[in-house]
Design a protein around this motif. Structure first.
Motif, PDB file in Angstrom:
ATOM      1  N   ASP A 110       0.779  -1.228   0.000  1.00  0.00           N
ATOM      2  CA  ASP A 110       0.000   0.000   0.000  1.00  0.00           C
ATOM      3  C   ASP A 110       0.815   1.285   0.000  1.00  0.00           C
ATOM      4  OD1 ASP A 110      -1.207  -0.686   3.413  1.00  0.00           O
ATOM      5  OD2 ASP A 110       0.733  -0.990   2.457  1.00  0.00           O
ATOM      6  N   TYR A 111       2.105   1.186   0.267  1.00  0.00           N
ATOM      7  CA  TYR A 111       2.938   2.386   0.205  1.00  0.00           C
ATOM      8  C   TYR A 111       4.173   2.110  -0.650  1.00  0.00           C
ATOM      9  CZ  TYR A 111       0.058   3.647   4.209  1.00  0.00           C
ATOM     10  OH  TYR A 111      -1.007   3.906   5.032  1.00  0.00           O
ATOM     11  N   TRP A 112       4.457   3.053  -1.539  1.00  0.00           N
ATOM     12  CA  TRP A 112       5.562   2.899  -2.484  1.00  0.00           C
ATOM     13  C   TRP A 112       6.412   4.158  -2.535  1.00  0.00           C
ATOM     14  CZ3 TRP A 112       6.459  -1.404  -5.642  1.00  0.00           C
ATOM     15  CH2 TRP A 112       5.480  -2.401  -5.611  1.00  0.00           C
ATOM     16  N   GLY A 113       7.687   3.954  -2.784  1.00  0.00           N
ATOM     17  CA  GLY A 113       8.561   5.073  -3.055  1.00  0.00           C
ATOM     18  C   GLY A 113       8.537   5.416  -4.530  1.00  0.00           C
ATOM     19  N   GLN A 114       9.294   6.436  -4.888  1.00  0.00           N
ATOM     20  CA  GLN A 114       9.362   6.908  -6.276  1.00  0.00           C
ATOM     21  C   GLN A 114      10.335   6.088  -7.112  1.00  0.00           C
ATOM     22  OE1 GLN A 114       7.371   9.403  -7.672  1.00  0.00           O
ATOM     23  NE2 GLN A 114       6.317   9.043  -5.743  1.00  0.00           N
ATOM     24  N   GLY A 115      11.187   5.338  -6.465  1.00  0.00           N
ATOM     25  CA  GLY A 115      12.131   4.502  -7.185  1.00  0.00           C
ATOM     26  C   GLY A 115      13.494   5.146  -7.340  1.00  0.00           C
ATOM     27  N   THR A 116      14.500   4.306  -7.500  1.00  0.00           N
ATOM     28  CA  THR A 116      15.857   4.765  -7.743  1.00  0.00           C
ATOM     29  C   THR A 116      16.453   3.923  -8.872  1.00  0.00           C
ATOM     30  OG1 THR A 116      17.996   5.270  -6.704  1.00  0.00           O
ATOM     31  CG2 THR A 116      16.885   3.269  -5.954  1.00  0.00           C
ATOM     32  N   GLN A 117      17.100   4.585  -9.799  1.00  0.00           N
ATOM     33  CA  GLN A 117      17.616   3.908 -10.993  1.00  0.00           C
ATOM     34  C   GLN A 117      18.932   3.205 -10.689  1.00  0.00           C
ATOM     35  OE1 GLN A 117      16.348   3.756 -14.355  1.00  0.00           O
ATOM     36  NE2 GLN A 117      18.004   2.246 -14.544  1.00  0.00           N
ATOM     37  N   VAL A 118      19.013   1.966 -11.097  1.00  0.00           N
ATOM     38  CA  VAL A 118      20.259   1.199 -11.044  1.00  0.00           C
ATOM     39  C   VAL A 118      20.600   0.783 -12.469  1.00  0.00           C
ATOM     40  CG1 VAL A 118      21.365  -0.923 -10.253  1.00  0.00           C
ATOM     41  CG2 VAL A 118      19.894   0.369  -8.698  1.00  0.00           C
ATOM     42  N   THR A 119      21.787   1.150 -12.905  1.00  0.00           N
ATOM     43  CA  THR A 119      22.232   0.811 -14.250  1.00  0.00           C
ATOM     44  C   THR A 119      23.550   0.057 -14.146  1.00  0.00           C
ATOM     45  OG1 THR A 119      21.178   2.784 -15.172  1.00  0.00           O
ATOM     46  CG2 THR A 119      22.818   1.670 -16.533  1.00  0.00           C
ATOM     47  N   VAL A 120      23.585  -1.131 -14.718  1.00  0.00           N
ATOM     48  CA  VAL A 120      24.780  -1.961 -14.685  1.00  0.00           C
ATOM     49  C   VAL A 120      25.319  -2.070 -16.103  1.00  0.00           C
ATOM     50  CG1 VAL A 120      25.779  -4.160 -13.992  1.00  0.00           C
ATOM     51  CG2 VAL A 120      23.795  -3.250 -12.759  1.00  0.00           C
ATOM     52  N   SER A 121      26.529  -1.587 -16.297  1.00  0.00           N
ATOM     53  CA  SER A 121      27.134  -1.618 -17.625  1.00  0.00           C
ATOM     54  C   SER A 121      27.967  -2.880 -17.795  1.00  0.00           C
ATOM     55  CB  SER A 121      28.009  -0.389 -17.831  1.00  0.00           C
ATOM     56  OG  SER A 121      29.071  -0.382 -16.895  1.00  0.00           O
ATOM     57  N   SER A 122      28.005  -3.372 -19.016  1.00  0.00           N
ATOM     58  CA  SER A 122      28.750  -4.612 -19.298  1.00  0.00           C
ATOM     59  C   SER A 122      30.192  -4.324 -19.654  1.00  0.00           C
ATOM     60  CB  SER A 122      28.064  -5.372 -20.435  1.00  0.00           C
ATOM     61  OG  SER A 122      27.994  -4.552 -21.571  1.00  0.00           O
TER      62      SER A 122
END
Length: 126
Positions: free
Chosen positions: A114-126
């Motif tokens: 019922d409660y959510w954050g806005q999110g945080t981006q995780v980017t993994v480069s190869s």
């Protein structure tokens, strides 16, 4: 008013590590489940890891078992996701979610949270 905020995302090379943090405010108790989900572009939101009130039985998606560790600090309403051996397929927006109706059972369905954050981006480069 309950608010959830994630932090700690960023760009990392494959094989690297990141730790995400989740801060919940507006709650006067700690009897709730804290869970991490993620969503990659063009894909559905998926369960990553969840932890009950006392951390007695954490739950992980098969894709992250052995690499990710979820923990929480009830004294300041925070949860953490330590991510090791990151892979390009871990690239996604990571969300912290709270299930305020349960304290011991981690459910993997986003709809029950019922409660959510806005999110945080995780980017993994190869």
């Amino acid at each position: 008013q309950v608010q959830v905020a994630e932090s700690g995302g960023g760009l990392v090379q494959a094989g690297g590590s990141l730790t995400l943090s989740c801060a919940a405010s507006g709650l006067t108790y700690s009897s709730y489940i804290m869970t991490w989900f993620r969503q990659a572009p063009g894909k559905e939101r998926e369960f990553v890891a969840g932890i009950p009130r006392y951390g007695q039985s954490t739950t992980y998606a098969d894709s992250v078992k052995g690499r990710f560790t979820v923990s929480r600090d009830n004294s300041n309403h925070r949860a953490y996701l330590r991510m090791n051996i990151l892979k390009p397929e871990d690239t996604a927006v990571y969300y912290c979610a709270i299930d305020s109706r349960r304290s011991t059972m981690v459910l993997t369905t986003p709809a029950v949270y019922d409660y959510w954050g806005q999110g945080t981006q995780v980017t993994v480069s190869s």
